[in-house]
Write an enzyme that holds these catalytic residues in place. Sequence first.
Site, PDB file in Angstrom:
ATOM      1  N   GLU A 114       1.006  14.065  10.980  1.00 26.08           N
ATOM      2  CA  GLU A 114       0.127  13.293  11.514  1.00 26.08           C
ATOM      3  C   GLU A 114       0.994  12.286  12.576  1.00 26.08           C
ATOM      4  O   GLU A 114       2.278  12.042  12.393  1.00 26.08           O
ATOM      5  CB  GLU A 114      -0.041  12.106  10.210  1.00 26.08           C
ATOM      6  CG  GLU A 114      -1.362  11.135  10.548  1.00 26.08           C
ATOM      7  CD  GLU A 114      -1.667  10.343   9.329  1.00 26.08           C
ATOM      8  OE1 GLU A 114      -0.712   9.507   8.643  1.00 26.08           O
ATOM      9  OE2 GLU A 114      -2.929   9.977   9.009  1.00 26.08           O
ATOM     10  N   LYS A 120      -2.798  -6.888  -0.484  1.00 21.62           N
ATOM     11  CA  LYS A 120      -1.905  -7.387   0.603  1.00 21.62           C
ATOM     12  C   LYS A 120      -2.253  -6.432   1.884  1.00 21.62           C
ATOM     13  O   LYS A 120      -2.236  -5.213   1.632  1.00 21.62           O
ATOM     14  CB  LYS A 120      -0.373  -6.844  -0.276  1.00 21.62           C
ATOM     15  CG  LYS A 120       0.662  -7.114   0.918  1.00 21.62           C
ATOM     16  CD  LYS A 120       1.860  -6.308   0.670  1.00 21.62           C
ATOM     17  CE  LYS A 120       1.901  -5.012   1.607  1.00 21.62           C
ATOM     18  NZ  LYS A 120       1.962  -5.346   3.022  1.00 21.62           N
TER      19      LYS A 120
HETATM   20  P1  NAD Z   1       1.825   2.595   5.673  1.00 18.62           P
HETATM   21  O1  NAD Z   1       1.622   3.416   4.613  1.00 18.62           O
HETATM   22  O2  NAD Z   1       3.178   2.347   6.272  1.00 18.62           O
HETATM   23  O3  NAD Z   1       1.527   1.107   4.895  1.00 18.62           O
HETATM   24  C1  NAD Z   1       0.231   0.952   4.245  1.00 18.62           C
HETATM   25  C2  NAD Z   1       0.506  -0.569   3.532  1.00 18.62           C
HETATM   26  O4  NAD Z   1       1.579  -0.265   2.606  1.00 18.62           O
HETATM   27  C3  NAD Z   1       0.769  -1.983   4.203  1.00 18.62           C
HETATM   28  O5  NAD Z   1       0.487  -2.802   3.814  1.00 18.62           O
HETATM   29  C4  NAD Z   1       2.476  -1.767   4.312  1.00 18.62           C
HETATM   30  O6  NAD Z   1       3.053  -2.872   4.137  1.00 18.62           O
HETATM   31  C5  NAD Z   1       2.513  -1.186   2.470  1.00 18.62           C
HETATM   32  N1  NAD Z   1       3.662  -0.752   1.884  1.00 18.62           N
HETATM   33  C6  NAD Z   1       4.704   0.008   2.728  1.00 18.62           C
HETATM   34  N2  NAD Z   1       5.568   0.105   2.037  1.00 18.62           N
HETATM   35  C7  NAD Z   1       5.385  -0.073   0.579  1.00 18.62           C
HETATM   36  C8  NAD Z   1       5.760   0.134  -0.605  1.00 18.62           C
HETATM   37  N3  NAD Z   1       6.893   0.809  -0.671  1.00 18.62           N
HETATM   38  N4  NAD Z   1       5.175  -0.357  -1.546  1.00 18.62           N
HETATM   39  C9  NAD Z   1       4.042  -0.745  -1.547  1.00 18.62           C
HETATM   40  N5  NAD Z   1       3.527  -0.957  -0.231  1.00 18.62           N
HETATM   41  C10 NAD Z   1       4.050  -0.547   0.649  1.00 18.62           C
HETATM   42  O7  NAD Z   1       0.579   2.990   6.482  1.00 18.62           O
HETATM   43  P2  NAD Z   1       0.224   2.135   7.885  1.00 18.62           P
HETATM   44  O8  NAD Z   1       1.180   2.452   9.045  1.00 18.62           O
HETATM   45  O9  NAD Z   1       0.088   0.839   7.754  1.00 18.62           O
HETATM   46  O10 NAD Z   1      -1.166   2.940   8.248  1.00 18.62           O
HETATM   47  C11 NAD Z   1      -1.470   4.214   8.802  1.00 18.62           C
HETATM   48  C12 NAD Z   1      -1.637   5.193   7.550  1.00 18.62           C
HETATM   49  O11 NAD Z   1      -2.615   4.788   7.040  1.00 18.62           O
HETATM   50  C13 NAD Z   1      -1.618   6.296   8.009  1.00 18.62           C
HETATM   51  O12 NAD Z   1      -1.077   7.398   7.497  1.00 18.62           O
HETATM   52  C14 NAD Z   1      -3.286   6.543   8.035  1.00 18.62           C
HETATM   53  O13 NAD Z   1      -3.725   7.978   7.843  1.00 18.62           O
HETATM   54  C15 NAD Z   1      -3.437   5.831   6.632  1.00 18.62           C
HETATM   55  N6  NAD Z   1      -4.855   5.658   6.591  1.00 18.62           N
HETATM   56  C16 NAD Z   1      -5.517   6.355   5.619  1.00 18.62           C
HETATM   57  C17 NAD Z   1      -6.828   6.069   5.698  1.00 18.62           C
HETATM   58  C18 NAD Z   1      -7.765   6.727   4.426  1.00 18.62           C
HETATM   59  O14 NAD Z   1      -8.868   6.288   4.307  1.00 18.62           O
HETATM   60  N7  NAD Z   1      -7.324   8.073   3.887  1.00 18.62           N
HETATM   61  C19 NAD Z   1      -7.594   4.931   6.188  1.00 18.62           C
HETATM   62  C20 NAD Z   1      -6.765   4.242   6.958  1.00 18.62           C
HETATM   63  C21 NAD Z   1      -5.487   4.517   7.400  1.00 18.62           C
END
Ligand code: NAD
Length: 496
Positions: A379, A173
């Site tokens: 962050e 997803k």
């Molecule tokens: P997010 O956590 O808001 O969303 C990530 C994914 O999770 C999306 O697909 C979202 O739709 C889904 N999601 C949201 N709520 C959910 C739930 N309750 N259950 C299941 N899935 C759910 O993150 P974002 O805003 O898309 O991305 C930014 C974040 O990602 C930052 O915190 C960044 O540091 C992190 N990130 C980490 C890495 C790594 O390798 N450690 C790499 C890229 C991004």
Amino acid sequence: MTIASSWIDGAEVTTGGQAHRIVDPATGNDVADLALATPADVDSAVASARAALPSWATATPAERSAVLAKLAHMAGEHSKQLVAEEVSQTGKPVRLATEFDVPGSVDNIDFFAGAARHLEGKASAEYSADHTSSIRREAIGVVATITPWNYPLQMAVWKVLPALAAGCSVVIKPAEVTPLTTLTLARLASEAGLPAGVLNVVTGAGADVGTALAGHSDVDLVTFTGSTAVGRKVMAAAAQHGHRTQLELGGKAPFLVFDDADLDAAVHGAVAASLINTGQDCTAATRAIVARDLYDDFVAGVGELMGKIVVGDPHDPDTDLGPLITAAHRTKVAGMVERATAEGGRIVTGGMAPDLPGSFYRPTLIADVDERSEVYRSEIFGPVLVARPFTDDDDGIRQANDTEYGLAASAWTRDVYRAQRASREIHAGCVWINDHIPIISEMPHGGVGASGFGKDMSDYSFEEYLTIKHVMSDITAVAEKDWHRIIFTKRSGAES
Ligand code: NAD
């Protein structure tokens, strides 16, 4: 353009989920429209992955490798399309997508095509005199994957490719704002010969589709890249069924500059590492911790270079910095900057949005921030670097480690002993010395602490997608084995 809501069982599927627009964050214009998938589509996708699993898991490594190598080739041939989709859905500068996102993803696919044939383990041998032991490394099964919007293609590839190489089937997803390149990846994989059902994509929001996938009873592993808060929810959902998880979460990387560092290199490194992808990078340099003697010159140098950054149309190859992903995200970034100044931080450059349509924010350097301030600890995920001085090496390392996160860090020094100390003592999944950001397919990526656990990329990521089975075979052919006397003293036939 109207696109399908999902890719399930080797074909596009459109069901009656919520209407959704993919928007170019640089202009606010429509890029694509779709009806998002629904939790019922998640069930279909998982069923399709389950059905496809046995034959993919038992394909030979050479057979799997051939399909993945073809996918790498096709992704390379479709680079222009992948770049165009990535730029329009994320607003990232075309130079970044052309020179980093897409070639990096193609190389990662290529790496896993080769790695599929190189699984290693402990030697089969007689570790007990009466048995031969061997190790089987088997695909864990159906993998549920949830990815973020910042590097949509790369994050999909980092999760999907080791899974496919290991013989797993996948339901992914992508973030609902950036599904285009993940759908294209699935289409290309199908054209490359990946059997139907081995890779499925469901678009949709986290609250319904994400929750349904993370908590699905019929998956075997949940891998996630995203924020720490959501990662913990995903882990809790998977825990209902006792499913294994792998979590790549947020970061707050320190950029530690010792007093013997090459100042020019540190200044250039800090600007590049804090502004990459408009700072929407989990490993981005966010906390510059600089030796007191170099601090003023470092702050002046970074401020001057940030002031020269070209902000604007991401489709223009001369643009350095694109917009933030959404207007809502810009509001969050701007709010954190405002509160940082209220808490005593000094804005050296930036701290405002430029006069452009779209969700842009200027490169921002905030000096003299308090160690307790929100902008230093949380962050921000925007083009914002904060800076603080340190007094001696102990203080520098202490400040670098003063965070709940542990994804990445860098140390800048010409002293080999300081470099060794920093690489030993900084708690992070990666420590760069005299650089910050580069990644390579052969080396692992993944954090500690609130940054999660498990690895993407490299052979190490196979550990996430494989189970280890010990097979222990008797080689004596003796019915009454010597060790039985531990359990019963009277042997059969000895009672009479
Ligand atoms: P997010 O956590 O808001 O969303 C990530 C994914 O999770 C999306 O697909 C979202 O739709 C889904 N999601 C949201 N709520 C959910 C739930 N309750 N259950 C299941 N899935 C759910 O993150 P974002 O805003 O898309 O991305 C930014 C974040 O990602 C930052 O915190 C960044 O540091 C992190 N990130 C980490 C890495 C790594 O390798 N450690 C790499 C890229 C991004």
